[in-house]
Write an enzyme that holds these catalytic residues in place. Sequence first.
Site, PDB file in Angstrom:
ATOM      1  N   SER A 142      36.918 -38.224  23.644  1.00 42.19           N
ATOM      2  CA  SER A 142      36.989 -38.088  25.105  1.00 42.19           C
ATOM      3  C   SER A 142      38.186 -38.853  25.650  1.00 42.19           C
ATOM      4  CB  SER A 142      35.702 -38.638  25.732  1.00 42.19           C
ATOM      5  OG  SER A 142      35.851 -38.773  27.135  1.00 42.19           O
ATOM      6  N   TYR A 155      29.320 -44.740  26.182  1.00 38.98           N
ATOM      7  CA  TYR A 155      29.786 -43.408  25.734  1.00 38.98           C
ATOM      8  C   TYR A 155      31.239 -43.510  25.271  1.00 38.98           C
ATOM      9  CZ  TYR A 155      31.499 -38.582  26.532  1.00 38.98           C
ATOM     10  OH  TYR A 155      32.102 -37.340  26.416  1.00 38.98           O
TER      11      TYR A 155
END
Length: 247
Positions: A142, A155
């Site tokens: 990400s 995350y």
Amino acid sequence: MGVVVITGGSRGIGASAAKQVALRGLGVILTYNTNPEAADTVVRCIEQAGGKAVALKLDVADVGSFGGFCESVVHVLRETWNLNALSGLVNNAGYGLFNPLPSISEAQFDGLFNVHLKGPFFLTQALLPLLEENASIVNLTSATVRVATAGVAPYAAFKGGLEVLTRYMAKEFGDRRIRANAVSPGAIRTELGGGLNDEFETLLAAQTALGRVGEPQDVARVIAMLLCEEGAWINAQTIEVAGGYNI
Ligand SMILES: NC(=O)c1ccc[n+]([C@@H]2O[C@H](COP(=O)([O-])OP(=O)(O)OC[C@H]3O[C@@H](n4cnc5c(N)ncnc54)[C@H](OP(=O)(O)O)[C@@H]3O)[C@@H](O)[C@H]2O)c1
């Protein structure tokens, strides 16, 4: 024709990657966790376009189930394609959780860890004996690894760990000519973390040099490239696919 496993292939980027990969002539074993109907729709779509795909259930947080999953993969490879090896693995399955760092619970932390780092680690380890020489591994990370975005700390930290793990995979699997790369999406129009509303999309588009959020196929085409001959000399890289997010 080779066959690849794509985790989280029932929706979003994984579903789009399954279709793009099938368009390039590869067979696809896509996994779902809670949405068998969505997975069946992807399989039918691939079949209608002349490709071949099979959907299997897999919870990537459940490491204890990986042995049984591998047995299912062996069975499907033999019965559907008359093959005994895989040409690729895409560690894509994931979920988003927005919660500022001070209020993250241990259970939330562990849940994200299990899906985004522990799962890909042990699933890759479990499937490694099935990966053929010249196979390609793609790990979905990400852009939040590069740009701190308040509310997604664990995350992003685990995605950062997955980028490090990607380099170690490339190093340790190189003797078998297996490549490993990370694909790092920016803001993409999927249902991750509850999806986009108009206000959020406008904000994300304004933070993106190309002036829009990405579509799943923007990322899927890069994943497919890495699984095919065009990507054969790309190894140990993180490729951000984000339209110029927060640059
Ligand atoms: N969308 C973005 O903006 C964005 C940005 C950066 C990175 N990413 C990464 O890209 C990947 C795909 O995300 P997406 O946006 O396509 O998400 P999505 O549309 O929400 O789809 C998530 C997929 O992952 C599966 N999944 C979720 N938890 C699972 C579990 N415990 N075990 C197995 N499968 C599970 C879901 O399966 P079921 O539906 O069957 O439960 C679904 O197929 C993720 O790793 C995500 O972190 C996305």
